[in-house]
Design an enzyme around this catalytic site. Structure first.
Site, mmCIF file in Angstrom:
data_model
loop_
_atom_site.group_PDB
_atom_site.id
_atom_site.type_symbol
_atom_site.label_atom_id
_atom_site.label_comp_id
_atom_site.label_asym_id
_atom_site.label_seq_id
_atom_site.Cartn_x
_atom_site.Cartn_y
_atom_site.Cartn_z
ATOM 1 N N ARG A 38 0.398 6.198 6.150
ATOM 2 C CA ARG A 38 -0.476 7.411 6.499
ATOM 3 C C ARG A 38 0.102 7.406 8.445
ATOM 4 O O ARG A 38 -0.509 8.891 8.662
ATOM 5 C CB ARG A 38 -2.322 7.405 6.596
ATOM 6 C CG ARG A 38 -2.810 6.988 5.418
ATOM 7 C CD ARG A 38 -3.783 6.810 5.655
ATOM 8 N NE ARG A 38 -4.551 7.245 4.297
ATOM 9 C CZ ARG A 38 -4.213 5.993 3.376
ATOM 10 N NH1 ARG A 38 -3.542 4.637 3.284
ATOM 11 N NH2 ARG A 38 -4.695 6.424 1.529
ATOM 12 N N GLN A 105 -4.301 -6.288 2.888
ATOM 13 C CA GLN A 105 -3.698 -4.968 1.629
ATOM 14 C C GLN A 105 -2.065 -4.774 0.913
ATOM 15 O O GLN A 105 -1.390 -4.114 0.951
ATOM 16 C CB GLN A 105 -4.264 -3.580 2.581
ATOM 17 C CG GLN A 105 -5.584 -3.856 2.551
ATOM 18 C CD GLN A 105 -6.437 -2.524 3.199
ATOM 19 O OE1 GLN A 105 -6.093 -1.414 2.886
ATOM 20 N NE2 GLN A 105 -6.316 -2.524 4.844
ATOM 21 N N HIS A 125 -3.990 -6.453 -2.850
ATOM 22 C CA HIS A 125 -3.479 -5.325 -3.163
ATOM 23 C C HIS A 125 -1.868 -5.595 -4.346
ATOM 24 O O HIS A 125 -1.187 -4.638 -4.375
ATOM 25 C CB HIS A 125 -3.140 -4.260 -2.162
ATOM 26 C CG HIS A 125 -4.479 -3.161 -2.190
ATOM 27 N ND1 HIS A 125 -4.526 -2.730 -0.160
ATOM 28 C CD2 HIS A 125 -5.360 -3.058 -2.370
ATOM 29 C CE1 HIS A 125 -5.572 -1.980 -1.205
ATOM 30 N NE2 HIS A 125 -6.077 -2.460 -1.370
ATOM 31 N N CYS A 136 2.437 -7.901 -22.661
ATOM 32 C CA CYS A 136 2.076 -8.991 -22.951
ATOM 33 C C CYS A 136 1.759 -10.116 -21.739
ATOM 34 O O CYS A 136 1.613 -11.250 -21.744
ATOM 35 C CB CYS A 136 3.282 -9.762 -23.567
ATOM 36 S SG CYS A 136 4.718 -9.798 -22.450
HETATM 37 P P1 NAD Z 1 -2.315 2.759 6.013
HETATM 38 O O1 NAD Z 1 -1.234 3.206 6.318
HETATM 39 O O2 NAD Z 1 -3.497 3.858 5.853
HETATM 40 O O3 NAD Z 1 -3.000 2.416 7.427
HETATM 41 C C1 NAD Z 1 -1.930 1.631 8.763
HETATM 42 C C2 NAD Z 1 -2.686 1.805 9.840
HETATM 43 O O4 NAD Z 1 -2.197 1.580 11.273
HETATM 44 C C3 NAD Z 1 -2.725 2.937 10.623
HETATM 45 O O5 NAD Z 1 -4.152 3.524 11.271
HETATM 46 C C4 NAD Z 1 -1.225 3.563 11.929
HETATM 47 O O6 NAD Z 1 -2.043 3.731 12.801
HETATM 48 C C5 NAD Z 1 -2.003 1.871 12.350
HETATM 49 N N1 NAD Z 1 -0.529 1.135 12.320
HETATM 50 C C6 NAD Z 1 0.413 1.957 12.280
HETATM 51 N N2 NAD Z 1 1.307 0.347 13.188
HETATM 52 C C7 NAD Z 1 0.529 -0.625 13.481
HETATM 53 C C8 NAD Z 1 1.028 -1.317 14.749
HETATM 54 N N3 NAD Z 1 1.827 -1.562 15.418
HETATM 55 N N4 NAD Z 1 -0.356 -1.934 15.696
HETATM 56 C C9 NAD Z 1 -1.332 -1.306 14.523
HETATM 57 N N5 NAD Z 1 -1.482 -0.925 14.166
HETATM 58 C C10 NAD Z 1 -0.649 0.056 13.793
HETATM 59 O O7 NAD Z 1 -3.049 1.808 6.051
HETATM 60 P P2 NAD Z 1 -3.521 0.884 4.734
HETATM 61 O O8 NAD Z 1 -4.953 0.393 5.817
HETATM 62 O O9 NAD Z 1 -3.194 -1.003 5.177
HETATM 63 O O10 NAD Z 1 -3.571 1.006 3.502
HETATM 64 C C11 NAD Z 1 -2.577 1.723 3.447
HETATM 65 C C12 NAD Z 1 -2.243 1.369 1.774
HETATM 66 O O11 NAD Z 1 -0.727 0.504 2.173
HETATM 67 C C13 NAD Z 1 -3.317 -0.576 1.127
HETATM 68 O O12 NAD Z 1 -3.138 -0.751 0.069
HETATM 69 C C14 NAD Z 1 -1.309 -1.410 1.169
HETATM 70 O O13 NAD Z 1 -1.247 -2.032 0.207
HETATM 71 C C15 NAD Z 1 -0.551 -0.153 1.121
HETATM 72 N N6 NAD Z 1 1.187 -0.290 2.253
HETATM 73 C C16 NAD Z 1 1.199 -1.593 1.713
HETATM 74 C C17 NAD Z 1 2.495 -2.027 2.673
HETATM 75 C C18 NAD Z 1 3.203 -3.024 2.637
HETATM 76 O O14 NAD Z 1 2.574 -4.207 2.304
HETATM 77 N N7 NAD Z 1 3.505 -3.506 4.134
HETATM 78 C C19 NAD Z 1 3.509 -0.483 4.051
HETATM 79 C C20 NAD Z 1 2.629 0.795 2.634
HETATM 80 C C21 NAD Z 1 1.361 0.976 1.875
HETATM 81 ZN ZN ZN Z 2 5.695 -7.705 -22.586
#
Ligand code: NAD
Ligand code: ZN
Length: 261
Positions: A38, A105, A125, A136
């Protein structure tokens, strides 16, 4: 309260807590070069989240091909990423005996890479490191399927002919029962719950801090921007995960030294 004072309050809370649990989101990994969903420039600024729902994935071969094209390009970014100072700070808290477990997550495996034992990381997640057959149930290491996808097999198929999907939980996909049970147990049995790098808008993950709070825990939120649950937190720090956690761990260590003299 100034940020310096807040980090000091959090360090004191960590020290006097019996069981500290962290919930991490994509924001803890942005400093490792993995975009979140986001933030500006995040994944949802380039792709439509609707397109990657579980229902779409199931609905057509064409949707699966597009999903795998995205995943083919995203996986190398994740596979080559290294834990940053924020992951390392949490790993250090764990080694100090001040962190019970991490609910994440994230699907990037960076907490495990930072030295936190596998059984102390609850991946609600799923993970990008494996691929599963939806027919399977066979599990494949991601590297093996990645090679086939890069060679043009789009979408890839299981040896049973079934549909293969990265072992991550998409929007609209049922949550993994075991991991959700472990996460809820962790949230209800801790006395300090720390959120790091999550916008707290994705459910049911976002309900865990509220569950912890209702069960009597203190709630700390560390995130660059305001989250959906800032109002419920005892301490909110709007800052970078790396600098903030490094500072907190430094203070925890200093206080431990003071207490032992
Ligand atoms: P999100 O994108 O909704 O929120 C991320 C938050 O982190 C934002 O509010 C942002 O302001 C903040 N942020 C960004 N950089 C930062 C930093 N350096 N320090 C502190 N805060 C920081 O992500 P979410 O809440 O994890 O939920 C969304 C979904 O994203 C999850 O279900 C997850 O599975 C998935 N996701 C995971 C990855 C990964 O595994 N690295 C990457 C992208 C999305
Ligand atoms: Zn299979």
């Amino acid at each position: 309260m100034r940020v310096d004072d807040k980090t000091d309050v959090v360090a004191s809370l960590i020290l006097k807590s019996e069981r500290v649990v962290a919930l991490t989101g994509a924001g803890i990994s942005t400093e490792s070069g993995i975009p979140d969903f986001r933030s500006p420039g995040g994944i949802w600024s380039k792709y439509d989240p609707e397109e990657f729902s579980f229902q779409r994935f199931l609905a057509s071969e064409d949707a699966r091909r597009r999903y795998w094209e995205f995943s083919r390009d995203f996986y190398p970014v994740v596979a080559s990423a290294k834990p940053n100072a924020a992951h390392l700070a949490l790993a250090e808290l764990y080694r100090l005996g001040k962190l019970h477990c991490i609910i994440t997550q994230n699907v990037d495996g960076l907490h495990q890479k930072s030295g936190v034992p596998e059984d102390k990381v609850i991946e609600i997640h799923g993970t990008l490191m494996f691929v599963v057959c939806l027919d399977c149930g066979k599990k494949y290491p991601r590297g093996e399927i990645q090679k086939r996808v890069e060679a043009g097999e789009l979408p890839p198929r299981c040896e049973c002919g079934g549909v293969l999907k990265p072992a991550t939980i998409s929007f609209g996909q049922p949550m993994p029962a075991r991991e959700m049970r472990l996460a809820e147990e962790a949230a209800t049995s801790c006395d300090l719950f720390m959120v790091v790098g999550s916008s707290l808008v994705v459910y049911p993950a976002a309900s865990l801090p509220l569950l912890a709070k209702r069960s009597g825990a203190r709630l700390v939120i560390i995130n660059l921007t305001p989250t959906a649950h800032d109002n419920y937190a005892d301490v909110v720090i709007h800052g970078k995960a790396s600098a903030t956690l490094q500072k907190i761990v430094m203070l925890v260590k200093a206080k431990m030294r003071e207490n032992s003299t």
